[in-house]
Every structure is written in C-alpha cells, then in structure tokens.
Design an enzyme around this catalytic site. Structure first.
Site, PDB file in Angstrom:
ATOM      1  NE  ARG A  95      27.244  36.056  33.474  1.00 42.58           N
ATOM      2  CZ  ARG A  95      28.473  35.587  33.707  1.00 42.58           C
ATOM      3  NH1 ARG A  95      29.187  35.026  32.745  1.00 42.58           N
ATOM      4  NH2 ARG A  95      29.014  35.662  34.909  1.00 42.58           N
ATOM      5  CB  ALA A 247      33.818  36.550  28.420  1.00 38.17           C
ATOM      6  CD  GLN A 284      16.423  56.413  62.002  1.00 34.71           C
ATOM      7  OE1 GLN A 284      17.493  56.327  62.588  1.00 34.71           O
ATOM      8  NE2 GLN A 284      15.583  57.415  62.216  1.00 34.71           N
ATOM      9  CD  GLU A 368      36.423  36.197  31.041  1.00 35.70           C
ATOM     10  OE1 GLU A 368      37.284  37.035  30.747  1.00 35.70           O
ATOM     11  OE2 GLU A 368      36.010  35.341  30.264  1.00 35.70           O
TER      12      GLU A 368
HETATM   13  P1  TGC Z   1      49.388  42.927  27.349  1.00 38.77           P
HETATM   14  O1  TGC Z   1      50.670  43.561  26.931  1.00 38.77           O
HETATM   15  O2  TGC Z   1      48.480  43.668  28.240  1.00 38.77           O
HETATM   16  O3  TGC Z   1      48.541  42.554  26.044  1.00 38.77           O
HETATM   17  C1  TGC Z   1      49.074  41.978  24.870  1.00 38.77           C
HETATM   18  C2  TGC Z   1      48.314  42.617  23.706  1.00 38.77           C
HETATM   19  O4  TGC Z   1      46.915  42.418  23.868  1.00 38.77           O
HETATM   20  C3  TGC Z   1      46.232  43.693  23.974  1.00 38.77           C
HETATM   21  N1  TGC Z   1      45.213  43.524  25.020  1.00 38.77           N
HETATM   22  C4  TGC Z   1      43.908  43.372  24.783  1.00 38.77           C
HETATM   23  N2  TGC Z   1      43.207  43.394  23.649  1.00 38.77           N
HETATM   24  C5  TGC Z   1      41.876  43.200  23.744  1.00 38.77           C
HETATM   25  N3  TGC Z   1      41.235  42.995  24.916  1.00 38.77           N
HETATM   26  C6  TGC Z   1      41.933  42.959  26.075  1.00 38.77           C
HETATM   27  N4  TGC Z   1      41.296  42.730  27.224  1.00 38.77           N
HETATM   28  C7  TGC Z   1      43.325  43.150  26.040  1.00 38.77           C
HETATM   29  N5  TGC Z   1      44.288  43.182  26.998  1.00 38.77           N
HETATM   30  C8  TGC Z   1      45.435  43.419  26.354  1.00 38.77           C
HETATM   31  C9  TGC Z   1      47.298  44.686  24.340  1.00 38.77           C
HETATM   32  O5  TGC Z   1      46.951  45.974  23.909  1.00 38.77           O
HETATM   33  C10 TGC Z   1      48.489  44.125  23.607  1.00 38.77           C
HETATM   34  O6  TGC Z   1      48.323  44.470  22.241  1.00 38.77           O
HETATM   35  P2  TGC Z   1      49.575  44.805  21.298  1.00 38.77           P
HETATM   36  O7  TGC Z   1      48.970  45.197  20.003  1.00 38.77           O
HETATM   37  O8  TGC Z   1      50.304  45.917  21.991  1.00 38.77           O
HETATM   38  O9  TGC Z   1      50.380  43.541  21.235  1.00 38.77           O
HETATM   39  O10 TGC Z   1      49.763  41.515  27.923  1.00 38.77           O
HETATM   40  P3  TGC Z   1      50.138  41.166  29.383  1.00 38.77           P
HETATM   41  O11 TGC Z   1      50.864  39.848  29.366  1.00 38.77           O
HETATM   42  O12 TGC Z   1      50.815  42.341  30.040  1.00 38.77           O
HETATM   43  O13 TGC Z   1      48.678  40.934  29.983  1.00 38.77           O
HETATM   44  C11 TGC Z   1      48.490  41.016  31.275  1.00 38.77           C
HETATM   45  C12 TGC Z   1      47.000  40.924  31.645  1.00 38.77           C
HETATM   46  C13 TGC Z   1      46.944  40.896  33.140  1.00 38.77           C
HETATM   47  C14 TGC Z   1      46.305  42.159  31.132  1.00 38.77           C
HETATM   48  C15 TGC Z   1      46.314  39.708  31.020  1.00 38.77           C
HETATM   49  O14 TGC Z   1      47.133  38.611  31.053  1.00 38.77           O
HETATM   50  C16 TGC Z   1      44.995  39.388  31.694  1.00 38.77           C
HETATM   51  O15 TGC Z   1      43.963  39.961  31.339  1.00 38.77           O
HETATM   52  N6  TGC Z   1      44.970  38.441  32.696  1.00 38.77           N
HETATM   53  C17 TGC Z   1      43.765  37.957  33.330  1.00 38.77           C
HETATM   54  C18 TGC Z   1      43.507  36.527  32.880  1.00 38.77           C
HETATM   55  C19 TGC Z   1      42.061  36.239  32.709  1.00 38.77           C
HETATM   56  O16 TGC Z   1      41.188  37.092  32.815  1.00 38.77           O
HETATM   57  N7  TGC Z   1      41.756  35.006  32.358  1.00 38.77           N
HETATM   58  C20 TGC Z   1      40.429  34.615  32.043  1.00 38.77           C
HETATM   59  C21 TGC Z   1      40.388  33.188  31.533  1.00 38.77           C
HETATM   60  S1  TGC Z   1      38.860  32.777  30.731  1.00 38.77           S
HETATM   61  C22 TGC Z   1      37.755  32.730  31.985  1.00 38.77           C
HETATM   62  O17 TGC Z   1      37.997  32.992  33.101  1.00 38.77           O
HETATM   63  C23 TGC Z   1      36.397  32.331  31.584  1.00 38.77           C
HETATM   64  S2  TGC Z   1      35.248  32.383  32.833  1.00 38.77           S
HETATM   65  C24 TGC Z   1      33.985  31.857  31.891  1.00 38.77           C
HETATM   66  C25 TGC Z   1      32.672  31.918  32.469  1.00 38.77           C
HETATM   67  O18 TGC Z   1      31.971  32.966  32.299  1.00 38.77           O
HETATM   68  O19 TGC Z   1      32.265  30.884  33.022  1.00 38.77           O
HETATM   69  P1  FAD Z   2      46.052  33.456  40.450  1.00 36.54           P
HETATM   70  O1  FAD Z   2      46.359  34.016  39.117  1.00 36.54           O
HETATM   71  O2  FAD Z   2      46.968  32.433  41.014  1.00 36.54           O
HETATM   72  O3  FAD Z   2      45.755  34.568  41.471  1.00 36.54           O
HETATM   73  C1  FAD Z   2      45.664  34.352  42.871  1.00 36.54           C
HETATM   74  C2  FAD Z   2      45.604  35.713  43.578  1.00 36.54           C
HETATM   75  O4  FAD Z   2      46.801  36.446  43.279  1.00 36.54           O
HETATM   76  C3  FAD Z   2      44.442  36.593  43.112  1.00 36.54           C
HETATM   77  O5  FAD Z   2      43.916  37.289  44.215  1.00 36.54           O
HETATM   78  C4  FAD Z   2      45.095  37.582  42.150  1.00 36.54           C
HETATM   79  O6  FAD Z   2      44.405  38.842  42.086  1.00 36.54           O
HETATM   80  C5  FAD Z   2      46.470  37.738  42.806  1.00 36.54           C
HETATM   81  N1  FAD Z   2      47.479  38.181  41.830  1.00 36.54           N
HETATM   82  C6  FAD Z   2      47.977  37.508  40.759  1.00 36.54           C
HETATM   83  N2  FAD Z   2      48.867  38.263  40.104  1.00 36.54           N
HETATM   84  C7  FAD Z   2      48.938  39.451  40.757  1.00 36.54           C
HETATM   85  C8  FAD Z   2      49.655  40.666  40.568  1.00 36.54           C
HETATM   86  N3  FAD Z   2      50.499  40.829  39.521  1.00 36.54           N
HETATM   87  N4  FAD Z   2      49.487  41.672  41.444  1.00 36.54           N
HETATM   88  C9  FAD Z   2      48.611  41.550  42.481  1.00 36.54           C
HETATM   89  N5  FAD Z   2      47.889  40.433  42.726  1.00 36.54           N
HETATM   90  C10 FAD Z   2      48.059  39.400  41.871  1.00 36.54           C
HETATM   91  N6  FAD Z   2      39.564  29.914  32.646  1.00 36.54           N
HETATM   92  C11 FAD Z   2      39.475  29.618  31.319  1.00 36.54           C
HETATM   93  O7  FAD Z   2      40.459  29.696  30.593  1.00 36.54           O
HETATM   94  N7  FAD Z   2      38.295  29.207  30.789  1.00 36.54           N
HETATM   95  C12 FAD Z   2      37.177  29.076  31.532  1.00 36.54           C
HETATM   96  O8  FAD Z   2      36.110  28.714  30.997  1.00 36.54           O
HETATM   97  C13 FAD Z   2      37.242  29.352  32.926  1.00 36.54           C
HETATM   98  N8  FAD Z   2      36.148  29.159  33.726  1.00 36.54           N
HETATM   99  C14 FAD Z   2      36.272  29.290  35.087  1.00 36.54           C
HETATM  100  C15 FAD Z   2      35.206  28.927  35.904  1.00 36.54           C
HETATM  101  C16 FAD Z   2      35.348  29.023  37.281  1.00 36.54           C
HETATM  102  C17 FAD Z   2      34.225  28.567  38.159  1.00 36.54           C
HETATM  103  C18 FAD Z   2      36.521  29.552  37.847  1.00 36.54           C
HETATM  104  C19 FAD Z   2      36.650  29.708  39.343  1.00 36.54           C
HETATM  105  C20 FAD Z   2      37.577  29.901  37.038  1.00 36.54           C
HETATM  106  C21 FAD Z   2      37.477  29.774  35.642  1.00 36.54           C
HETATM  107  N9  FAD Z   2      38.558  30.048  34.802  1.00 36.54           N
HETATM  108  C22 FAD Z   2      38.485  29.776  33.458  1.00 36.54           C
HETATM  109  C23 FAD Z   2      39.853  30.419  35.367  1.00 36.54           C
HETATM  110  C24 FAD Z   2      39.947  31.876  35.813  1.00 36.54           C
HETATM  111  O9  FAD Z   2      40.034  32.734  34.737  1.00 36.54           O
HETATM  112  C25 FAD Z   2      41.170  31.991  36.728  1.00 36.54           C
HETATM  113  O10 FAD Z   2      40.829  31.339  37.931  1.00 36.54           O
HETATM  114  C26 FAD Z   2      41.549  33.430  36.984  1.00 36.54           C
HETATM  115  O11 FAD Z   2      42.083  34.022  35.800  1.00 36.54           O
HETATM  116  C27 FAD Z   2      42.574  33.581  38.139  1.00 36.54           C
HETATM  117  O12 FAD Z   2      43.603  32.654  38.008  1.00 36.54           O
HETATM  118  P2  FAD Z   2      44.035  31.727  39.266  1.00 36.54           P
HETATM  119  O13 FAD Z   2      42.817  31.103  39.812  1.00 36.54           O
HETATM  120  O14 FAD Z   2      45.130  30.853  38.788  1.00 36.54           O
HETATM  121  O15 FAD Z   2      44.559  32.731  40.351  1.00 36.54           O
END
Ligand code: TGC
Ligand code: FAD
Length: 389
Positions: A95, A247, A284, A368
């Site tokens: 997936r 995603a 149960q 994510e």
């Molecule tokens: P923040 O101020 O929240 O946002 C900046 C601007 O972006 C807008 N926005 C969004 N828009 C669309 N979708 C979302 N999910 C959005 N989140 C925020 C927001 O409204 C703002 O817009 P504007 O017009 O006001 O400028 O920025 P922040 O720096 O405070 O963000 C913090 C936070 C925690 C929300 C963000 O950094 C975050 O989501 N962190 C988590 C990182 C994460 O999920 N990384 C994933 C990496 S990719 C991955 O893991 C792929 S796995 C792939 C697989 O399936 O194998």
């Molecule tokens: P950290 O950000 O270092 O977090 C560590 C811990 O601290 C977590 O428990 C978190 O919840 C906690 N934490 C962090 N900040 C706070 C806060 N402000 N308050 C409270 N708790 C907090 N990324 C991509 O870009 N592309 C990909 O394709 C992709 N694929 C992935 C595939 C796999 C198998 C994995 C494991 C990860 C992948 N990622 C990818 C990365 C993934 O998105 C990150 O691992 C994820 O966003 C968390 O970042 P980190 O691992 O650096 O953890």
C-alpha cells in the site's frame, strides 16, 4: 470470488455505489491472487515485490482519481480509499508503494507541475513504467520538515542541490524523485531523475517493519538540475503538506484493511481452536477481544466513509484527515496485538498475517505524522493555540 468477505457489521456496503463496490472487489481479488501468495516470502527476504508494479497499474492503482487523459481512472475518493484499504489488507508496504506513487508523486506533479511535466510523467507513473519517490524528511528534520537544510542554489540554466533526505519509500528503485529543498529560504519542489550526476539513493537496511518496501536515503552533492525540473507552482511548506494530506487520506483507509485482516484471522482461529474442550471463541474473554476489534473497525469505517464523501465534495479540512490517520492507525495496532494474542504461539509465525501487520503498523504509526503530531494539529485547530511554536 474472494475468500475474504470483509467486515461490514453496520451494512456500510449499502452506502457504496456499484462502481465503488466493483473497484473494492477488484482490488480484493487482486490481493488474493497476487499479494497474499507471495508476501510472506518477500517480507522475510526484505524485498519489495517489484514484479507486481505493472499488474498494480493494470488494476488502476496509481493515480486513480486523476484525469483519463493521463491514463488514470478518474474514480472518486471513496473508491480510491477502498483501493488502499484492500491493498493494505495484503501488506502495508505494498500500500505504501501505491500511496507514494499516487499521493506523493503524481499529486505534486499534477498540482504544482508545468503542462510539459504533467504530460511527460503522469502517463508513465500511471502505467507503472516509471516509479516515483517523495523526499521531505531529513536526518534532523522529521516531524518538523519546515526546518529542512537541503538547499537549492540558482545557477545558469538550473539549480544546484546539496543536502540529504532519509527514510524515503521507493528511493532506490525510483526513476523520479520529488524533492523538497529551500531556494532563497523558500521551500520548492524539484524533480530529480535517476542517474543525475551528484545524486545517489542508497537503500536503508535493518528494518524489522515494512520489510516488503524499499526505504532509502537520498543524497545530493552539487547535483545540477535543469530549470525545467523545478515544480513551478510549488512554494512554501504548504506545498509538501498538501501532498501529505493525500497520502494520509489513503493511510486512514489502509489501516482499516490491515485491521480487518487481523480480525478475520483471529475470528476464524477462535472458532476452530479448541482448549479445555471448547472452541476458544466460546469463552467470554476471547469474545470480548473479538468484539472490541469489530467495534473499532466499524467506527474507523464510518470515519473514512464520511471523510471520503467530504473529499469528493471538496469540503475536506486537512485537520479532519489528521483525525482519521491518527484514529485509524491507533485502532489498527492494538487490533493486531489482540489478534496476535488470540492466536497464541501460532500468532508469531508467518502462517498467519498478523505479526507482519503488527510490525508494519509500527512504521505506519510513525510516518506521515505520529499520533502526537496529529493530536497537536487538531489541538491547534480546536483551541486556536499553537503547541508547535
Ligand atoms: P503550518 O503553519 O501548520 O502550515 C503551513 C501552511 O500549510 C498549511 N497546512 C496544510 N495544508 C494542507 N495539508 C496539510 N496537511 C497542511 N498542514 C498545514 C497551513 O494551513 C499553512 O497554510 P498558510 O496558507 O497559512 O501558509 O506549518 P508548521 O510548520 O506549523 O507545521 C507543523 C506540522 C506539524 C503540521 C507539519 O510540519 C507536519 O505535518 N509534520 C509532520 C511531518 C510528516 O508527516 N512528514 C511526512 C513525510 S512523508 C512520509 O512520511 C511518507 S510515508 C510514505 C509511505 O506511505 O510509505
Ligand atoms: P521525530 O520527528 O524525531 O519524532 C520522534 C518522537 O518525538 C515522536 O514520538 C514524535 O511524536 C515526538 N515529537 C516530535 N515533535 C514533537 C512535539 N512538538 N511534541 C510532542 N512530541 C513530539 N519521509 C518522507 O519524506 N518520504 C517517505 O517516503 C518516507 N517514508 C518512510 C517510510 C518509513 C518506513 C518510515 C519509518 C518513515 C518514512 N518517512 C518518510 C519519514 C517519516 O515521515 C518520519 O519518520 C516521521 O515524520 C517522524 O520523523 P522522525 O522519525 O524524524 O521522528
């Protein structure tokens, strides 16, 4: 017809259109025929089943909601969600492949790309002739991607990239990487083609989770990219975050699939396994475990169905997607653990899918956005107070 009957305690199938049911059943059968028979071996070997990519494309699994002119199926978002649900019933790694290809590669090209970029890449990605990856996370910037240090510098005819990404799904096998880097302090998206000088994508090894998926580093050392490879309509952290919404939507549905597979295995086992001269399903405490599973799955299904309907109406808030990702992964992991418990010792073997789902879901829980990060996103939305600052 698929052996797997699904979990539908609340007759939610009655809320699905014929097309949605057809799509769901097609992917269900695809998983039975092509994923289930091979996945335990792939998982054990730690390899992604790359031979499935063209078959997945034939079933329309890549970019199913995008326009037909790019070779896509133009399905609605509920149908897309159901596809991700069924695929993750097979394996979270499979997936993940589809989520990345559709939500994190085709979506940014479709949304931020030039007409030339769309015409060139989208048909190739839809047909599985090209594989994509998405580079946002860095070694020091995971939950806080806005802090990224990967930099692009303007040069004659293009840009020079320096920096590194980490934990990138599909990185090593990708023909095209969508990479986020700061250009004069603003985050921009770039398309980096495989084989570009100064770009390498070594595979990361040693995972005990998501083993049937390729995870890689992306390294850029004075990597020159032509001007035409900038995603012209991207700008700011909002651009990659918009991709994450796509995603995360698929993950919310996918987690239901993994949970359904665990529940199904536990239910069938409990009906047959006899201890103290009765099937354990007659006790149960075991019933309570099975009921907790079906209860949580049903709530997660309702959440996703309404989420999909809102997405189709263009009324979706990204914070609602956060809630579904957070809730559904948080329900699926305990279900996998409970199912493992119901299976006793058998639950730790590859005879059942349960321990594989359980280990996979640990990654799904982290990537994510973790539970806590999504809780803070929703917390900010409902209180107006920003815990990230
Ligand atoms: P923040 O101020 O929240 O946002 C900046 C601007 O972006 C807008 N926005 C969004 N828009 C669309 N979708 C979302 N999910 C959005 N989140 C925020 C927001 O409204 C703002 O817009 P504007 O017009 O006001 O400028 O920025 P922040 O720096 O405070 O963000 C913090 C936070 C925690 C929300 C963000 O950094 C975050 O989501 N962190 C988590 C990182 C994460 O999920 N990384 C994933 C990496 S990719 C991955 O893991 C792929 S796995 C792939 C697989 O399936 O194998
Ligand atoms: P950290 O950000 O270092 O977090 C560590 C811990 O601290 C977590 O428990 C978190 O919840 C906690 N934490 C962090 N900040 C706070 C806060 N402000 N308050 C409270 N708790 C907090 N990324 C991509 O870009 N592309 C990909 O394709 C992709 N694929 C992935 C595939 C796999 C198998 C994995 C494991 C990860 C992948 N990622 C990818 C990365 C993934 O998105 C990150 O691992 C994820 O966003 C968390 O970042 P980190 O691992 O650096 O953890």
């Amino acid at each position: 017809m698929s052996r797997f009957q699904g979990v539908d305690y609340y007759r939610l199938d009655e809320l699905l259109s014929e097309e949605e049911l057809l799509v769901r059943n097609t992917v269900r059968q695809f998983v039975d025929d092509h994923v289930t028979p091979i996945i335990e071996n792939q998982y054990e070997e730690g390899t992604f089943p790359i031979h499935l990519v063209l078959k997945m494309a034939e079933v329309g699994l890549f970019g199913p909601t995008f326009p037909a002119k790019y070779g896509c199926a133009e399905l609605n978002n509920v149908a897309y969600g159901l596809m991700m649900q069924e695929l993750e019933r097979g394996d979270s790694g499979v997936r993940s492949f589809a989520s990345v290809q559709s939500g994190l590669v085709m979506y940014p090209i479709f949304t931020f790309g030039s007409e030339e970029q769309k015409d060139y890449w989208l048909p190739r990605l839809a047909s599985g002739k090209a594989i994509g990856c998405f580079g946002l996370t860095e070694p020091d910037f995971g939950s806080n991607p806005g802090g990224m240090v990967t930099r692009a510098e303007k040069k004659d005819g293009g840009f020079v990239l320096n920096g590194a990404k980490m934990w990138i799904t599909n990185g090593t096998i990708a023909d095209i990487a969508v990479v986020w880097a700061k250009l004069d302090g603003e985050i921009k998206g770039f398309l980096i083609e495989k084989g570009t000088a100064g770009f390498t994508a070594p595979e990361m090894k040693g995972k005990h989770s998501l083993r049937a998926s390729v995870t890689s580093e992306l390294v850029f050392q004075d990597c020159f990219i032509p001007e035409a490879n900038l995603l012209p309509k991207s700008g700011g952290l909002k651009s990659p975050l918009m991709c994450l919404t796509q995603a995360r939507y698929g993950i919310a549905w996918g987690a239901i699939g993994a949970a359904m597979d665990c529940y199904d295995a536990a239910l069938r086992f409990a009906q047959k396994r006899v201890q103290f001269s009765r099937p354990i399903g007659g006790y149960q405490m075991v019933q309570r475990k099975l009921v907790d599973m079906v209860n949580e799955i049903t709530k997660a299904q309702l959440l996703c169905l309404q989420l999909g309907r809102l997405k189709d109406l263009n009324r979706l808030k990204h914070t609602q997607v956060s809630m579904a990702k957070m809730n559904n992964v948080h329900m699926a992991l305990p279900i996998a653990r409970l199912a493992r418990d119901v299976l006793g010792a058998a639950g730790i073997t590859d005879e059942y899918p349960v321990i594989r789902h359980m280990c996979n879901l640990e990654s799904v829980s982290t990537y994510e956005g973790t539970y806590d990060i999504h809780a803070l996103i929703i917390g900010r939305d409902i209180t107006g107070l920003d815990a990230f600052e």
